[in-house]
Design an enzyme around this catalytic site. Structure first.
Site, PDB file in Angstrom:
ATOM      1  N   HIS A  52       0.838  -1.192   0.000  1.00 12.46           N
ATOM      2  CA  HIS A  52       0.000   0.000   0.000  1.00 12.46           C
ATOM      3  C   HIS A  52       0.881   1.253   0.000  1.00 12.46           C
ATOM      4  CE1 HIS A  52      -3.871  -2.078   1.680  1.00 12.46           C
ATOM      5  NE2 HIS A  52      -3.404  -2.649   0.602  1.00 12.46           N
ATOM      6  N   GLU A  54       1.242   3.743   2.001  1.00 20.18           N
ATOM      7  CA  GLU A  54       1.954   4.078   3.224  1.00 20.18           C
ATOM      8  C   GLU A  54       3.236   3.268   3.365  1.00 20.18           C
ATOM      9  OE1 GLU A  54      -2.527   4.159   4.355  1.00 20.18           O
ATOM     10  OE2 GLU A  54      -1.225   3.237   2.835  1.00 20.18           O
ATOM     11  N   CYS A  86      -1.780  -1.044   7.469  1.00 21.27           N
ATOM     12  CA  CYS A  86      -0.890   0.110   7.330  1.00 21.27           C
ATOM     13  C   CYS A  86      -0.845   0.946   8.612  1.00 21.27           C
ATOM     14  CB  CYS A  86      -1.340   0.974   6.162  1.00 21.27           C
ATOM     15  SG  CYS A  86      -1.042   0.183   4.558  1.00 21.27           S
TER      16      CYS A  86
END
Length: 375
Positions: A52, A54, A86
């Protein structure tokens, strides 16, 4: 929030945009990590199953993430999906503050990520450039909230609103530039839907034919092909249809049990789905079909069809946006129109639209509108 904060979130939004053609069925998300006014890490979610936004930004920042501010376009996830949460990664990295443009509409998240961050002592803010963040993911948001995909109808017509000559001839109404623009619409869609009438008349491919570089991808990188859906109540699709030979999946939605025809289509590579019928006749219930598409994680539907299916979807309240390409010529009153909308007899029955955008694409005009009831 300071002007500087808006700048960093805008940067995160631009990063998220880079995943427009690749993240499906996941949302497009960007993240920027800032420490002492300097960007120390940034990233965007590139593909489902991949890291992801992040985590990409944290990997780039390394130890500089400690004490930083994370600007992220969507609330950090707090659940185990294809990747770990995350929110936990941000906590472990020691960020001091998280600014999220919007709360994740996914019921598995829905504020839990922000709550986990607060409980870990991280300052949390939300709502910065929220409208812009939502505009990146209309399909993901609608699917999570309503159990339906976001639906666009694409139409090409002459200035007098005609889509084909009386003979059925329709190639080409619009310019090469407009057709290339439609290819980008297809590339961003999760599914392309057409009707059996269009399939039998035109034998369309309904695929993305752009080179990877045209979509901002690396040379040679695979271009994602949307699910192709044919609304074919009576299962008239021939096994020789061209789209069955193309990469990707073709789903044929019908209302009849025809074992022999079904077997022939499945042997040709199609998936056949028997759907409920509409109350007014033996046609596919579009609400039921769209609900099934949402269950299959279809975020955004692009309808490329004739006036019957386009009109049925509009009257069923399933259409969120209309994209109309108008070519600078006239085709006459014997030619075919844009929509079949039975029951409109008075001015009060008109379908009201809100124009969102008008721009020129080559010699043609592209109008983007939405039914006022969807506003």
């Amino acid at each position: 929030m300071t002007d500087e904060g808006h700048v960093f979130m805008a940067r995160a939004l631009r990063l998220a945009e880079r995943g427009r053609y690749t993240t499906d069925p996941n949302p497009r998300v960007g993240c920027v990590l800032v420490r002492d006014g300097t960007v120390v890490g940034e990233g965007w979610h590139q593909r489902a199953g991949g890291p992801h936004a992040e985590r990409v930004a944290l990997a780039e920042a390394g130890g500089r993430a400690r004490g930083a501010v994370a600007f992220v376009t969507l609330e950090p996830c707090a659940h185990h999906g294809r990747t770990p949460p995350c929110a936990d990664a941000l906590i472990a990295a020691g960020v001091a503050r998280v600014v999220a443009a919007m709360v994740d509409p996914n019921p598995r998240v829905a504020g839990r990520g922000l709550k986990r961050l607060r409980e870990a002592g991280i300052a949390v803010e939300g709502g910065l450039l929220e409208a812009q963040a939502a505009a990146l993911n209309p399909g993901f948001i609608k699917r999570q909230r309503e159990g339906l995909p976001f639906c666009r109808v694409k139409l090409a017509a002459s200035l007098d609103g005609r889509t084909a000559m009386a003979s059925g001839e329709s190639r080409w109404i619009t310019s090469e530039a407009a057709r290339a623009d439609v290819q980008r619409l297809r590339a961003g869609a999760s599914a392309i839907v057409t009707g059996s009438g269009t399939l039998l008349a035109d034998d369309p491919s309904l695929n993305v034919r752009l080179a990877p570089e045209a979509l901002g991808l690396a040379p040679g990188e695979a271009v994602r092909q949307p699910l192709r859906v044919v609304v074919d109540s009576q299962l008239r699709t021939p096994p020789t249809a061209g789209l069955l030979d193309l990469p990707g999946v073709t789903l044929i939605a019908c209302t009849v049990e025809e074992p022999a025809r079904r077997a022939a289509l499945e042997a040709a590579g199609a998936e056949v789905l028997v759907c409920p019928t509409r109350r007014e006749g033996p046609r596919v219930d579009l609400h039921a079909l769209f609900g099934e598409l949402a269950r299959r994680e279809v975020n955004e539907v692009l309808i490329e069809a004739g006036p019957t299916l386009a009109g049925a979807a509009l009257q069923a309240g399933l259409v969120d946006e209309l994209i109309l390409y108008l070519a600078p010529h006239l085709m006459g009153d014997a030619a075919r129109g844009l929509f079949r909308l039975p029951g409109l007899e008075r001015m009060a029955d008109r379908v009201a639209l809100e124009i969102l955008d008008v721009r020129r694409i080559g010699p043609d005009l592209r109008l983007t509108a939405r039914p006022s009831s969807r506003g």
